[in-house]
Scaffold this active site. Sequence first.
Site, PDB file in Angstrom:
ATOM      1  N   ASN A  38      -1.683   9.824   3.934  1.00  0.00           N
ATOM      2  CA  ASN A  38      -1.347   8.545   4.567  1.00  0.00           C
ATOM      3  C   ASN A  38       0.041   8.711   5.169  1.00  0.00           C
ATOM      4  O   ASN A  38       1.023   8.760   4.437  1.00  0.00           O
ATOM      5  CB  ASN A  38      -1.363   7.438   3.500  1.00  0.00           C
ATOM      6  CG  ASN A  38      -0.798   6.132   4.033  1.00  0.00           C
ATOM      7  OD1 ASN A  38      -0.705   5.936   5.248  1.00  0.00           O
ATOM      8  ND2 ASN A  38      -0.425   5.232   3.130  1.00  0.00           N
ATOM      9  N   LYS A  53       1.702   6.713   6.892  1.00  0.00           N
ATOM     10  CA  LYS A  53       2.441   5.435   6.959  1.00  0.00           C
ATOM     11  C   LYS A  53       3.060   5.259   8.352  1.00  0.00           C
ATOM     12  O   LYS A  53       2.457   5.637   9.343  1.00  0.00           O
ATOM     13  CB  LYS A  53       3.504   5.368   5.862  1.00  0.00           C
ATOM     14  CG  LYS A  53       2.972   5.714   4.478  1.00  0.00           C
ATOM     15  CD  LYS A  53       3.882   5.258   3.390  1.00  0.00           C
ATOM     16  CE  LYS A  53       3.418   5.827   2.066  1.00  0.00           C
ATOM     17  NZ  LYS A  53       3.818   5.039   0.936  1.00  0.00           N
ATOM     18  N   HIS A  96      -4.110  -1.360   1.087  1.00  0.00           N
ATOM     19  CA  HIS A  96      -2.957  -0.602   0.568  1.00  0.00           C
ATOM     20  C   HIS A  96      -1.926  -1.602   0.033  1.00  0.00           C
ATOM     21  O   HIS A  96      -1.718  -2.671   0.604  1.00  0.00           O
ATOM     22  CB  HIS A  96      -2.365   0.259   1.686  1.00  0.00           C
ATOM     23  CG  HIS A  96      -1.380   1.267   1.183  1.00  0.00           C
ATOM     24  ND1 HIS A  96      -0.081   0.923   0.864  1.00  0.00           N
ATOM     25  CD2 HIS A  96      -1.503   2.595   0.915  1.00  0.00           C
ATOM     26  CE1 HIS A  96       0.549   2.011   0.425  1.00  0.00           C
ATOM     27  NE2 HIS A  96      -0.294   3.038   0.442  1.00  0.00           N
ATOM     28  N   GLU A  99       1.169  -1.718   0.250  1.00  0.00           N
ATOM     29  CA  GLU A  99       2.218  -2.119   1.202  1.00  0.00           C
ATOM     30  C   GLU A  99       1.703  -3.215   2.130  1.00  0.00           C
ATOM     31  O   GLU A  99       2.464  -4.076   2.561  1.00  0.00           O
ATOM     32  CB  GLU A  99       2.714  -0.886   1.982  1.00  0.00           C
ATOM     33  CG  GLU A  99       3.570   0.013   1.090  1.00  0.00           C
ATOM     34  CD  GLU A  99       3.595   1.481   1.484  1.00  0.00           C
ATOM     35  OE1 GLU A  99       3.172   1.830   2.593  1.00  0.00           O
ATOM     36  OE2 GLU A  99       4.043   2.296   0.644  1.00  0.00           O
ATOM     37  N   GLU A 149      -4.069   3.155  -7.114  1.00  0.00           N
ATOM     38  CA  GLU A 149      -2.669   3.421  -6.783  1.00  0.00           C
ATOM     39  C   GLU A 149      -1.773   2.435  -7.531  1.00  0.00           C
ATOM     40  O   GLU A 149      -1.532   1.323  -7.044  1.00  0.00           O
ATOM     41  CB  GLU A 149      -2.448   3.253  -5.282  1.00  0.00           C
ATOM     42  CG  GLU A 149      -3.249   4.209  -4.430  1.00  0.00           C
ATOM     43  CD  GLU A 149      -2.522   4.526  -3.128  1.00  0.00           C
ATOM     44  OE1 GLU A 149      -2.282   5.702  -2.874  1.00  0.00           O
ATOM     45  OE2 GLU A 149      -2.178   3.599  -2.384  1.00  0.00           O
ATOM     46  N   GLY A 154       5.694   5.898  -3.787  1.00  0.00           N
ATOM     47  CA  GLY A 154       6.967   6.152  -3.122  1.00  0.00           C
ATOM     48  C   GLY A 154       8.168   6.095  -4.047  1.00  0.00           C
ATOM     49  O   GLY A 154       9.310   6.029  -3.600  1.00  0.00           O
ATOM     50  N   SER A 179       3.014   9.007  -5.734  1.00  0.00           N
ATOM     51  CA  SER A 179       3.934  10.137  -5.912  1.00  0.00           C
ATOM     52  C   SER A 179       3.235  11.436  -6.310  1.00  0.00           C
ATOM     53  O   SER A 179       3.726  12.181  -7.156  1.00  0.00           O
ATOM     54  CB  SER A 179       5.034   9.782  -6.918  1.00  0.00           C
ATOM     55  OG  SER A 179       5.803   8.711  -6.417  1.00  0.00           O
TER      56      SER A 179
END
Length: 251
Positions: A9, A11, A95, A97, A166, A172, A212
């Site tokens: 991904n 991003k 996701h 985010e 996730e 991250g 991560s």
Amino acid sequence: MRKHLITGNWKMYKTPKQAKELAQQLKTDLADVKDVDIAICPPFTALPVVAEAIKGSNIELGAQNMHYETKGAFTGEISPEFLLELGCKYVILGHSERRQYFNETDELINKKLMTALKMNISPIFCIGEKLSERESGKTFDIIKSQLNNGLAGIKEGIDKIIIAYEPIWAIGTGKTATPKQAAEVHEYIRDWLKKNCSLKVAEEKRILYGGSVKPDNIDELMAEKELDGALVGGASLEALSFIRLVKFQKV
Ligand code: PEP
């Protein structure tokens, strides 16, 4: 036997030029990989050049989001039809985010999942708990409600959905779930699928881990039989690191 899928991904990183260079290098250096499925999800603006760069390779294309309608007055949005025409096989939906910064709800994600299935794009459906939820012992409740709401009413095509667990606290942050922590949530998800779909769906479902994942932890994560691959952000942005992830050592 479920085949592992390693997905990058990207991003909001990589201009079209940078994306093309990275994709070209991956195409060359991953050409010998047969036993693992590979996908990369660049930003929308880089999809055309990346599609061209990976043509004829063993790397599939994915997008990071899409709208639930196929056309209309939705300024700034991207239709699944556009993704299909560019050759996207996958789309990341839900996701964390998008949930966190763009207020995407389970209900909205459910609509997007339904459209993706109708359009024959395989969604990578992301779910996971916040740190506070884990610390207060609510991990399984959160996962259950994201599955109940996100997959509500979906029967046809459920086999095309890939689930990515996730944990938000691991995305991250450099903090990874231990293989055991990840595996117990994956088992919970598989159990939910058994109860709510079928044994076949549960046994065949690919459940990826994300949070991560790096060259120095991929081997131990993938050694867990419950983990069917990884959704990778930061470590997918650099060729050598992503190549190492795809070529994880089987132990
Ligand atoms: C992600 O973007 O889905 C992700 C898991 O990011 P990272 O690997 O950087 O934690």
